[in-house]
Design a protein around this motif. Structure first.
Motif, PDB file in Angstrom:
ATOM      1  N   PHE A   1      90.727  39.983  17.969  1.00 40.77           N
ATOM      2  CA  PHE A   1      91.713  39.209  17.235  1.00 40.77           C
ATOM      3  C   PHE A   1      92.868  38.960  18.190  1.00 40.77           C
ATOM      4  O   PHE A   1      93.524  39.906  18.622  1.00 40.77           O
ATOM      5  CB  PHE A   1      92.197  39.957  15.999  1.00 40.77           C
ATOM      6  CG  PHE A   1      91.103  40.370  15.042  1.00 40.77           C
ATOM      7  CD1 PHE A   1      90.109  39.501  14.674  1.00 40.77           C
ATOM      8  CD2 PHE A   1      91.099  41.647  14.484  1.00 40.77           C
ATOM      9  CE1 PHE A   1      89.118  39.868  13.785  1.00 40.77           C
ATOM     10  CE2 PHE A   1      90.125  42.030  13.589  1.00 40.77           C
ATOM     11  CZ  PHE A   1      89.117  41.138  13.242  1.00 40.77           C
ATOM     12  N   ALA A   2      93.114  37.726  18.542  1.00 37.10           N
ATOM     13  CA  ALA A   2      94.171  37.398  19.484  1.00 37.10           C
ATOM     14  C   ALA A   2      95.347  36.781  18.745  1.00 37.10           C
ATOM     15  O   ALA A   2      95.201  35.782  18.042  1.00 37.10           O
ATOM     16  CB  ALA A   2      93.647  36.430  20.537  1.00 37.10           C
ATOM     17  N   SER A   3      96.511  37.382  18.912  1.00 37.40           N
ATOM     18  CA  SER A   3      97.715  36.893  18.276  1.00 37.40           C
ATOM     19  C   SER A   3      98.103  35.548  18.874  1.00 37.40           C
ATOM     20  O   SER A   3      98.047  35.347  20.074  1.00 37.40           O
ATOM     21  CB  SER A   3      98.854  37.888  18.461  1.00 37.40           C
ATOM     22  OG  SER A   3     100.057  37.337  18.032  1.00 37.40           O
TER      23      SER A   3
ATOM     24  N   HIS B   1      89.015  44.532  18.187  1.00 33.66           N
ATOM     25  CA  HIS B   1      90.154  44.762  19.073  1.00 33.66           C
ATOM     26  C   HIS B   1      91.242  43.756  18.729  1.00 33.66           C
ATOM     27  O   HIS B   1      90.968  42.636  18.310  1.00 33.66           O
ATOM     28  CB  HIS B   1      89.739  44.600  20.535  1.00 33.66           C
ATOM     29  CG  HIS B   1      88.670  45.560  20.925  1.00 33.66           C
ATOM     30  ND1 HIS B   1      87.329  45.265  20.798  1.00 33.66           N
ATOM     31  CD2 HIS B   1      88.738  46.818  21.408  1.00 33.66           C
ATOM     32  CE1 HIS B   1      86.621  46.298  21.196  1.00 33.66           C
ATOM     33  NE2 HIS B   1      87.455  47.260  21.579  1.00 33.66           N
ATOM     34  N   TYR B   2      92.477  44.204  18.952  1.00 29.17           N
ATOM     35  CA  TYR B   2      93.630  43.362  18.675  1.00 29.17           C
ATOM     36  C   TYR B   2      94.467  43.253  19.939  1.00 29.17           C
ATOM     37  O   TYR B   2      94.809  44.260  20.559  1.00 29.17           O
ATOM     38  CB  TYR B   2      94.448  43.974  17.536  1.00 29.17           C
ATOM     39  CG  TYR B   2      95.815  43.369  17.342  1.00 29.17           C
ATOM     40  CD1 TYR B   2      95.964  42.010  17.131  1.00 29.17           C
ATOM     41  CD2 TYR B   2      96.950  44.156  17.364  1.00 29.17           C
ATOM     42  CE1 TYR B   2      97.216  41.452  16.943  1.00 29.17           C
ATOM     43  CE2 TYR B   2      98.199  43.612  17.171  1.00 29.17           C
ATOM     44  CZ  TYR B   2      98.325  42.251  16.969  1.00 29.17           C
ATOM     45  OH  TYR B   2      99.563  41.704  16.792  1.00 29.17           O
ATOM     46  N   VAL B   3      94.753  42.021  20.334  1.00 31.50           N
ATOM     47  CA  VAL B   3      95.577  41.768  21.508  1.00 31.50           C
ATOM     48  C   VAL B   3      96.732  40.871  21.074  1.00 31.50           C
ATOM     49  O   VAL B   3      96.507  39.771  20.580  1.00 31.50           O
ATOM     50  CB  VAL B   3      94.772  41.067  22.630  1.00 31.50           C
ATOM     51  CG1 VAL B   3      95.651  40.833  23.835  1.00 31.50           C
ATOM     52  CG2 VAL B   3      93.550  41.861  22.996  1.00 31.50           C
ATOM     53  N   GLU B   4      97.950  41.366  21.248  1.00 28.23           N
ATOM     54  CA  GLU B   4      99.118  40.564  20.906  1.00 28.23           C
ATOM     55  C   GLU B   4      99.469  39.687  22.095  1.00 28.23           C
ATOM     56  O   GLU B   4      99.419  40.127  23.241  1.00 28.23           O
ATOM     57  CB  GLU B   4     100.297  41.463  20.545  1.00 28.23           C
ATOM     58  CG  GLU B   4     101.395  40.715  19.847  1.00 28.23           C
ATOM     59  CD  GLU B   4     102.379  41.632  19.159  1.00 28.23           C
ATOM     60  OE1 GLU B   4     103.520  41.203  18.981  1.00 28.23           O
ATOM     61  OE2 GLU B   4     102.010  42.760  18.785  1.00 28.23           O
TER      62      GLU B   4
ATOM     63  N   ALA C   1      96.471  35.205  13.650  1.00 26.64           N
ATOM     64  CA  ALA C   1      95.594  35.489  14.791  1.00 26.64           C
ATOM     65  C   ALA C   1      94.354  34.608  14.791  1.00 26.64           C
ATOM     66  O   ALA C   1      93.912  34.109  13.757  1.00 26.64           O
ATOM     67  CB  ALA C   1      95.176  36.953  14.774  1.00 26.64           C
ATOM     68  N   THR C   2      93.817  34.462  15.979  1.00 30.68           N
ATOM     69  CA  THR C   2      92.567  33.732  16.180  1.00 30.68           C
ATOM     70  C   THR C   2      91.447  34.740  16.391  1.00 30.68           C
ATOM     71  O   THR C   2      91.626  35.721  17.107  1.00 30.68           O
ATOM     72  CB  THR C   2      92.669  32.830  17.429  1.00 30.68           C
ATOM     73  OG1 THR C   2      93.747  31.919  17.236  1.00 30.68           O
ATOM     74  CG2 THR C   2      91.396  32.068  17.673  1.00 30.68           C
ATOM     75  N   ILE C   3      90.301  34.494  15.772  1.00 29.92           N
ATOM     76  CA  ILE C   3      89.131  35.344  15.986  1.00 29.92           C
ATOM     77  C   ILE C   3      88.367  34.764  17.178  1.00 29.92           C
ATOM     78  O   ILE C   3      87.875  33.646  17.128  1.00 29.92           O
ATOM     79  CB  ILE C   3      88.223  35.394  14.745  1.00 29.92           C
ATOM     80  CG1 ILE C   3      89.005  35.927  13.540  1.00 29.92           C
ATOM     81  CG2 ILE C   3      86.990  36.250  15.019  1.00 29.92           C
ATOM     82  CD1 ILE C   3      88.265  35.803  12.229  1.00 29.92           C
TER      83      ILE C   3
END
Length: 75
Positions: A67-69, A12-15, A50-52
């Motif tokens: 994955f956090a932006s 998942h990707y969160v900006e 991004a940070t895992i």
């Protein structure tokens, strides 16, 4: 007797500053998590910084990575 479990991974990707979560498919089960992150940087350029986040195991046994932006606004 050892039991081998093949856990499916989800990504998942969160900006930063957004509430929308984008679900990303696993491009290759043989990729490391870092390789998956690098794979998606062409579609999501902010993933380059991004940070895992630590993985979580879902109730159905999948391993979920986020994955956090870390790109934000100054101020």
């Amino acid at each position: 007797m050892a039991v081998i479990v093949n856990n499916t991974r989800t990504f998942h990707y969160v900006e930063q500053g957004e509430t929308e979560i984008v679900e990303l498919t696993d491009p290759n089960p043989d990729f490391s998590v870092e390789e998956v992150l690098n794979f998606y940087t062409t579609a999501y350029p902010t993933l380059t910084t991004a940070t895992i986040m630590p993985p979580k195991v879902t109730t159905d046994g999948r391993i979920s990575y986020t994955f956090a932006s870390t790109v934000g606004t100054k101020g």
